[in-house]
Design an enzyme around this catalytic site. Structure first.
Site, mmCIF file in Angstrom:
data_model
loop_
_atom_site.group_PDB
_atom_site.id
_atom_site.type_symbol
_atom_site.label_atom_id
_atom_site.label_comp_id
_atom_site.label_asym_id
_atom_site.label_seq_id
_atom_site.Cartn_x
_atom_site.Cartn_y
_atom_site.Cartn_z
ATOM 1 N N TYR A 1 -2.066 0.488 10.997
ATOM 2 C CA TYR A 1 -2.062 -0.034 9.616
ATOM 3 C C TYR A 1 -0.752 0.317 8.913
ATOM 4 C CZ TYR A 1 -3.662 -0.852 4.775
ATOM 5 O OH TYR A 1 -3.790 -1.296 3.482
ATOM 6 N N SER B 1 0.865 -1.187 0.000
ATOM 7 C CA SER B 1 0.000 0.000 0.000
ATOM 8 C C SER B 1 0.890 1.221 0.000
ATOM 9 C CB SER B 1 -0.846 0.015 1.286
ATOM 10 O OG SER B 1 -1.513 1.253 1.437
HETATM 11 P P1 NAP Z 1 -11.223 -6.276 0.965
HETATM 12 O O1 NAP Z 1 -12.245 -6.178 -0.108
HETATM 13 O O2 NAP Z 1 -11.644 -6.077 2.373
HETATM 14 O O3 NAP Z 1 -10.449 -7.653 0.807
HETATM 15 C C1 NAP Z 1 -9.609 -8.166 1.814
HETATM 16 C C2 NAP Z 1 -9.413 -9.642 1.547
HETATM 17 O O4 NAP Z 1 -8.500 -10.158 2.542
HETATM 18 C C3 NAP Z 1 -10.701 -10.432 1.670
HETATM 19 O O5 NAP Z 1 -10.766 -11.380 0.624
HETATM 20 C C4 NAP Z 1 -10.565 -11.144 3.013
HETATM 21 O O6 NAP Z 1 -11.213 -12.419 2.943
HETATM 22 C C5 NAP Z 1 -9.050 -11.342 3.072
HETATM 23 N N1 NAP Z 1 -8.589 -11.575 4.444
HETATM 24 C C6 NAP Z 1 -8.666 -10.740 5.505
HETATM 25 N N2 NAP Z 1 -8.168 -11.348 6.604
HETATM 26 C C7 NAP Z 1 -7.774 -12.589 6.211
HETATM 27 C C8 NAP Z 1 -7.212 -13.698 6.879
HETATM 28 N N3 NAP Z 1 -6.953 -13.667 8.204
HETATM 29 N N4 NAP Z 1 -6.926 -14.825 6.173
HETATM 30 C C9 NAP Z 1 -7.189 -14.874 4.837
HETATM 31 N N5 NAP Z 1 -7.734 -13.866 4.152
HETATM 32 C C10 NAP Z 1 -8.032 -12.734 4.828
HETATM 33 O O7 NAP Z 1 -10.078 -5.163 0.721
HETATM 34 P P2 NAP Z 1 -9.055 -4.914 -0.486
HETATM 35 O O8 NAP Z 1 -8.980 -3.455 -0.676
HETATM 36 O O9 NAP Z 1 -9.370 -5.773 -1.640
HETATM 37 O O10 NAP Z 1 -7.694 -5.369 0.208
HETATM 38 C C11 NAP Z 1 -6.773 -6.252 -0.394
HETATM 39 C C12 NAP Z 1 -5.363 -5.822 -0.009
HETATM 40 O O11 NAP Z 1 -5.089 -4.534 -0.568
HETATM 41 C C13 NAP Z 1 -5.108 -5.680 1.492
HETATM 42 O O12 NAP Z 1 -3.840 -6.194 1.800
HETATM 43 C C14 NAP Z 1 -5.142 -4.176 1.705
HETATM 44 O O13 NAP Z 1 -4.416 -3.799 2.834
HETATM 45 C C15 NAP Z 1 -4.528 -3.698 0.418
HETATM 46 N N6 NAP Z 1 -4.791 -2.327 0.036
HETATM 47 C C16 NAP Z 1 -6.060 -1.857 -0.075
HETATM 48 C C17 NAP Z 1 -6.267 -0.529 -0.428
HETATM 49 C C18 NAP Z 1 -7.654 0.064 -0.542
HETATM 50 O O14 NAP Z 1 -7.787 1.303 -0.537
HETATM 51 N N7 NAP Z 1 -8.696 -0.722 -0.679
HETATM 52 C C19 NAP Z 1 -5.183 0.310 -0.681
HETATM 53 C C20 NAP Z 1 -3.911 -0.207 -0.574
HETATM 54 C C21 NAP Z 1 -3.712 -1.515 -0.228
HETATM 55 P P3 NAP Z 1 -12.010 -13.145 4.137
HETATM 56 O O15 NAP Z 1 -12.574 -12.074 5.013
HETATM 57 O O16 NAP Z 1 -13.036 -13.947 3.400
HETATM 58 O O17 NAP Z 1 -10.988 -14.005 4.798
#
Ligand code: NAP
Length: 264
Positions: A156, A143
């Site tokens: 975070y 990120s």
């Molecule tokens: P999201 O829609 O909330 O997806 C998060 C995913 O992580 C879900 O599939 C969730 O699945 C999984 N997860 C969470 N805890 C877990 C665990 N203990 N074991 C296995 N899977 C787990 O959010 P997203 O934005 O797509 O996030 C994906 C990645 O991108 C993350 O690492 C986040 O920090 C990063 N990111 C996001 C943003 C943003 O603005 N959205 C920006 C920069 C980076 P389950 O709950 O089904 O396990």
């Protein structure tokens, strides 16, 4: 955008395996779909099996239960993935927006367990298979929080700074072996990220993207698939990708407001 797997990356059976953690929603789900479209056999891991099964079925992949915070779950998952050429460490997220003076231990613990320990555990477990493939690639979804900070974000950003340090260390340790390491650093992406951060409060989550156009999960998936489909002598070290209306974690140009607002 449509990318093709370079010939050299095709395994004996012609369809290399890509593993995506956190594939039940957001960036992970979009990445699984995009990788499948360009010819990978995709193994999807996450905790919500109903969601995972539906996506796996849609793309002809395999959905397996995975909790990256649980060592035995990671071991069971890895045992069912004997072959892998690409690993996308995407599982992660944020919890809360409390300043350090009101930090909740449990939130910080979960963020560290998921974004750092989880990434390490899955990488360690799948490294032998990735290396055996002769064309391994580890893609870590970090990120801009991996190199920026903002008020209320310390739990975070500390975790993502650590994930970035692990990613950079991996590149040093794996040098000379048939393994690539890529770091993906998105800015604001509208997924379930903010809903999770605000513990299910969809109104608060929607406010994060008010008056601006965030990235979509597909925009980030596109970056991942582009990096993965470069010829194998090319290592894309890092991709930083933000919405046009975002300059830093806190500086966002929102329509209807006189100047770029610096509220998160
Ligand atoms: P999201 O829609 O909330 O997806 C998060 C995913 O992580 C879900 O599939 C969730 O699945 C999984 N997860 C969470 N805890 C877990 C665990 N203990 N074991 C296995 N899977 C787990 O959010 P997203 O934005 O797509 O996030 C994906 C990645 O991108 C993350 O690492 C986040 O920090 C990063 N990111 C996001 C943003 C943003 O603005 N959205 C920006 C920069 C980076 P389950 O709950 O089904 O396990």
């Amino acid at each position: 955008m449509r990318y093709v797997i370079p010939e050299e990356l095709k395994s004996v059976c012609g369809r290399p395996v890509a593993v995506v953690t956190g594939a039940s929603s957001g960036i992970g789900a979009a990445t699984a779909r995009a990788l499948a479209r360009c010819g990978f056999r995709v193994v999807l891991g996450a905790r919500r099996m109903d969601r995972l099964r539906a996506i796996a079925e849609e793309i002809g992949g395999v959905g397996l239960p995975l909790d990256v915070t649980d060592a035995s779950s990671v071991a069971e998952f890895a045992a069912r993935v004997p072959e892998a050429q690409v690993l996308v460490n995407n599982a992660g997220g944020a919890l809360g927006l409390d300043p350090v003076e009101r930090a909740r231990d449990e939130d910080w613990r979960i963020m560290y367990e998921t974004n750092v320990m989880g990434l390490m555990r899955v990488t360690r477990a799948l490294l032998p298979a990735l290396e055996r493939s002769g064309y391994g690639h580890i893609v870590n979804v970090v990120s801009i929080a991996g190199f920026e900070v903002y008020p209320g974000g310390a739990g975070y950003t500390a975790a993502k700074h650590a994930a970035r340090a692990v990613t950079q260390t991996l590149r040093l340790e794996l040098l000379g072996r048939p393994l690539r390491v890529t770091e993906i650093d998105p800015g604001m992406v509208e997924t379930e990220f903010s809903i999770v951060r605000f513990r299910g409060d969809v109104t608060l989550a929607a406010k994060v993207y008010e008056g601006m156009q965030p990235l979509t999960a597909e925009d980030v998936a596109d970056c991942i698939v582009w990096a993965v489909t470069r010829p194998f002598h090319v290592n894309v070290d890092q991709i930083v990708v933000r919405p046009r209306q975002q300059a830093t974690a806190t500086l966002v140009a929102r329509t209807g407001r006189p100047a770029p607002s610096s509220d998160y």
